[in-house]
Scaffold this active site. Structure first.
Site, PDB file in Angstrom:
ATOM      1  N   ASP A 284       0.863  -1.232   0.005  1.00  0.00           N
ATOM      2  CA  ASP A 284      -0.344   0.332   0.435  1.00  0.00           C
ATOM      3  C   ASP A 284       0.336   1.182   0.234  1.00  0.00           C
ATOM      4  O   ASP A 284       1.626   1.395   0.947  1.00  0.00           O
ATOM      5  CB  ASP A 284      -0.929  -0.114   1.147  1.00  0.00           C
ATOM      6  N   ASP A 344     -10.868   4.005  -0.748  1.00  0.00           N
ATOM      7  CA  ASP A 344     -11.537   3.298  -0.212  1.00  0.00           C
ATOM      8  C   ASP A 344     -12.580   3.071  -0.389  1.00  0.00           C
ATOM      9  O   ASP A 344     -13.869   4.579   0.279  1.00  0.00           O
ATOM     10  CB  ASP A 344     -11.242   3.403   1.285  1.00  0.00           C
TER      11      ASP A 344
END
Ligand code: GLA
Length: 519
Positions: A284, A344
């Site tokens: 990430d 997200d």
């Protein structure tokens, strides 16, 4: 500065030229001292300028740090937050409430600060309602500036690693558990994956997301925190169930949640992960963005892609978002099997729709071994209706998206299980041709999506994004077909359908979908 002795001698002097001067000086000093308390046009934001560190200790022996850099000019306060030490986000909505200064930032984090001695008292309220009352201590601002960054390799095209011929299927801890994941949750999830029928339906990866990290030992090896006493034993447990094991890290010094990242330890961490038995690595971006530019993210990711290629254990390589959708153009060449294409997801109809329906089509970048990833599933997390979760799964399958469940498999309802394990819909996702579907037509809140399948079949979905049940009708030409298909099957009704001459017609409940495969 004048000594008291000297001051007295001036005042005592019989020939003082300006007898009122000392009194005036004293008054001035007093007024200046009172200024922050509101006298003399006090600045609304006293003493906030500077860099500040907030330590947030976690119950499992890790301390996560957030930084503030504030700059006060008269009544104006500007600044940035480095939430969890990752990202770099400007503050907004600054205002005063009594002696407190309030500001917010994107992500829904809100801060209430007030000077307390040499420190700042800070109350952080997060979007999810969590609150922390903490102290921010002053630090040198230079300590936040990177002093040179590690080199990245020159751009080159890495070979296909041979994995993920169809979109990966599995489960990840983040959407439901976030920080509340531990060894027990993972073992019980692996059990539930098998006993619920999820494994039989194709879900295989059991992936631990952020917050497993403890730090580094004296040799620089990454170690788990107290929630995960023995990572190798845990991976063995998952493998013994016939499942695969996944883990999370990132190229920055810290992860998105502020835990130790792989920056400068990429090779060493890949070896550790391989030794533990990791089969899937989610990598990430997070704090790497404070060191490297967005265009450099390709090389930053490629660096790990190269390392994984030679670490001796096949690992699906999953990229986090650097900047939404850019990684699609080079993700496969950087060695990745999937890359995030959106910010997200959340367990709401609004955010799921945004992530699923509203991205620019990146269909041409998807194919066997390399997939666009609109993010993990929220099915069963409780924020959407069953109809909305059917839409969620159907859309992800038409998008050839990875199917990474994000709910609590141990306690899911039969309804959730039936949605997640609809094999006819999953078969569309896992189709061997590996072509991502696209939206072909949209009318009156209804959308027609189509995905070509192996053997000449086509998956079709009519989505009702409106607020009421409605009838929809799209012609076969609109569906990209030359004429009426000879047969069809409704994948949610699990029944054959008779395609009409005019086209695909269906009555679709609000926020729901009718999904067919036609031949
Ligand atoms: C980012 C990712 C999420 C999750 C968190 C963990 O926000 O997009 O999926 O991995 O980090 O901190």
């Amino acid at each position: 500065m004048e000594s008291p002795q000297a001051a007295r001698s001036i005042m005592d002097s019989p020939s003082r030229p300006l007898p009122w001067l000392p009194a005036l000086l004293r008054l001035l000093v007093l007024l200046l001292a009172l200024r922050p308390l509101g006298v003399l046009g006090a600045p609304a934001y006293p003493g906030l300028t500077g860099a500040w560190r907030i330590d947030v200790p976690k119950p499992f022996g890790v301390t996560v740090q957030t930084f503030l850099v504030l700059h006060q000019e008269g009544e104006r306060l500007t600044g940035r937050v480095y939430p969890n030490g990752s990202h770099d986000i400007p503050i907004e909505g600054v205002h005063a409430e009594g002696k407190d200064i309030l500001f917010g930032m994107e992500w829904g984090w809100n801060f209430r600060v007030r000077p307390e001695g040499a420190n700042l008292r800070v109350v952080i309220t997060r979007g999810d309602g969590g609150t922390e009352n903490v102290l921010a201590v002053p630090i040198p601002e230079e300590s936040l500036r990177p002093s040179g960054v590690l080199p990245i390799p020159a751009v080159r095209d890495l070979p296909d690693n041979g994995l993920a011929r169809t979109p990966p299927m599995g489960w990840n801890s983040w959407n439901h558990f976030a920080e509340a994941v531990d060894d027990r949750v993972i073992r019980e999830t692996a059990d539930a994956m098998v006993s619920s029928g999820m494994a039989a339906a194709g879900y295989v990866y059991v992936n631990i997301d952020d917050t497993w990290e403890g730090g580094r030992d004296a040799q620089g090896n990454i170690v788990p925190n107290r929630k995960f006493p023995d990572m190798k034993a845990l991976a063995d447990y998952v493998h013994a169930k016939g499942l695969k094991f996944g883990l999370y890290t990132g190229p920055g010094p810290v992860t998105c949640d502020g835990y130790v990242g792989s920056y400068g330890h990429e090779e060493q961490d890949a070896r550790t992960f391989a030794a533990w038995g990791v089969d899937y690595l989610k990598y990430d971006w997070c704090s790497a963005g404070n060191l490297y530019s967005v265009p450099q993210s390709r090389q930053v990711y490629q660096k790990m892609g190269e390392i994984l290629g030679r670490c001796g254990r096949p690992m699906v390589f999953s990229l986090g978002a650097s900047i939404a959708s850019q990684s699609a153009t080079w993700g496969a060449a950087a060695g990745a099997n999937l890359w995030r294409t959106a910010s997200d997801i959340q367990d709401t109809w609004k955010k799921m729709s945004l992530v699923g329906f509203e991205q620019p089509s990146l269909a041409k970048y998807a194919g066997p071994g390399h997939w666009n990833d609109p993010d993990m599933l929220e099915i069963g997390n409780g924020g959407m209706s069953a109809a909305e979760y059917r839409t969620h799964l159907s859309l992800w399958c038409l998008l050839a998206a990875p199917l990474i469940a994000g709910n609590d498999l141990r306690t899911m309802s039969a309804e959730t299980r039936d949605i997640l394990t609809n094999r006819e819909v999953i078969a569309v996702d896992q189709d061997a041709l590996g072509r991502q579907g696209i939206r072909l037509a949209a009318r009156d809140g209804m959308e027609l999506w189509a995905r070509p399948l192996a053997g000449g079949a086509t998956a079709l979905g009519i989505f009702n994004r409106g607020e009421a049940q409605a009838a929809a009708s799209f012609t076969w030409a609109e569906a990209g077909l030359s004429g009426r298909p000879s047969s069809g099957r409704d994948l949610w009704a699990h029944a054959g359908v008779e395609p009409a001459d005019e086209g695909m017609r269906a009555t679709v409940p609000a926020h729901c979908v009718v999904m067919w495969v036609v031949r």
